[in-house]
Design an enzyme around this catalytic site. Structure first.
Site, PDB file in Angstrom:
ATOM      1  N   ASN A  86       0.854  -1.193   0.000  1.00 51.62           N
ATOM      2  CA  ASN A  86       0.000   0.000   0.000  1.00 51.62           C
ATOM      3  C   ASN A  86       0.887   1.240   0.000  1.00 51.62           C
ATOM      4  O   ASN A  86       1.552   1.538   1.001  1.00 51.62           O
ATOM      5  CB  ASN A  86      -0.907  -0.025   1.234  1.00 51.62           C
ATOM      6  N   GLY A 129       0.124   4.297   0.144  1.00 52.05           N
ATOM      7  CA  GLY A 129      -0.299   5.266   1.150  1.00 52.05           C
ATOM      8  C   GLY A 129       0.269   4.952   2.518  1.00 52.05           C
ATOM      9  O   GLY A 129       0.683   5.854   3.261  1.00 52.05           O
ATOM     10  N   ASP A 154      -0.298  -4.277  12.101  1.00 51.85           N
ATOM     11  CA  ASP A 154      -1.678  -4.735  11.954  1.00 51.85           C
ATOM     12  C   ASP A 154      -2.493  -3.984  12.986  1.00 51.85           C
ATOM     13  O   ASP A 154      -2.003  -3.656  14.073  1.00 51.85           O
ATOM     14  CB  ASP A 154      -1.805  -6.244  12.161  1.00 51.85           C
ATOM     15  N   GLY A 156     -11.767   3.169   6.417  1.00 56.35           N
ATOM     16  CA  GLY A 156     -12.258   2.190   7.390  1.00 56.35           C
ATOM     17  C   GLY A 156     -13.369   2.741   8.261  1.00 56.35           C
ATOM     18  O   GLY A 156     -14.320   3.363   7.782  1.00 56.35           O
TER      19      GLY A 156
END
Length: 219
Positions: free
Chosen positions: A15, A17, A75, A157
């Site tokens: 990713n 970003g 995570d 999200g």
């Protein structure tokens, strides 16, 4: 840092970003932050762990092994008190994801319908894996509550329904700079930064090469 070149730290994510975000969060950590494409690494690591730390470790170790560089992975997830800590790290297995982000938000709001306790937190765990087997681990938490409806267009999200009482707005209403000063990932990065600086100094002393295997460094 001056003198010898900074050691390279690979962000274990495809990713762009997220790589850019870690470049900002770790700008003064003593490392050159690189992306997988910068070093010719292409991996897709399945998050099969049962905790945030498990998943971050799986990714960090895989990228470190493939590249020969220290690799950083994270995570994170949302934990809602009234739902026993779910969605949590096992959200993929427990039906919280939905077909898209809007549906995922609605699934959570329906689960909290009629509940007065809306306390929640974002939690992030960072693992840095060295090719010699050593590790660094850090955690960051951002406390808040679940709003009654989505507000704001920033972030991603669950940000539109994660309300921050101390700021009077949701995470999705913050600017990127504001979010990066209080987010769970920012706090985990801040916690691990002094240890990265110390490790970078050690590697420079050794010619920027990891030392022989030693016992794992604790959290």
């Amino acid at each position: 840092m001056t003198g010898a070149a900074r050691p390279r730290l690979l962000i274990a994510s495809n990713n762009a970003g997220k790589v850019a975000e870690f470049r900002d969060l770790l700008a003064d950590c003593g490392w050159e932050i690189v992306a997988p494409r910068d070093v010719g690494v292409e991996l897709d690591v399945q998050e099969t762990g049962h905790s945030y730390e498990d998943n971050a470790r799986l990714k960090a170790r895989a990228f470190a092994q493939a590249s020969g560089l220290p690799a950083l992975a994270d995570d994170s997830g949302l934990e809602v008190d009234a739902l026993g800590g779910e969605p949590g790290p096992l959200h993929h297995e427990k039906g919280w994801d939905g077909a898209n982000n809007d549906e995922r938000i609605q699934i959570l709001l329906r689960a909290l319908d009629g509940r007065s306790d809306r306390r929640a937190r974002f939690r992030a765990v960072i693992v840095v894996a060295l090719p010699d087997g050593r590790e660094l681990v850090a955690e960051g938490v951002c406390e808040g509550e679940i709003a009654l409806a989505p507000v704001g267009t920033g972030g991603f999200g669950y940000d539109p329904i994660f309300h921050l009482p101390q700021h009077g707005r949701t995470m999705a209403e913050l600017t990127p700079a504001q979010k990066n000063s209080i987010s769970h990932r920012a706090r985990a990065a801040e916690a691990i930064k002094p240890r990265l600086k110390s490790l970078a100094r050690s590697l420079r002393t050794q010619g920027a090469a990891p030392s022989p295997p030693r016992p794992q460094l604790g959290p």
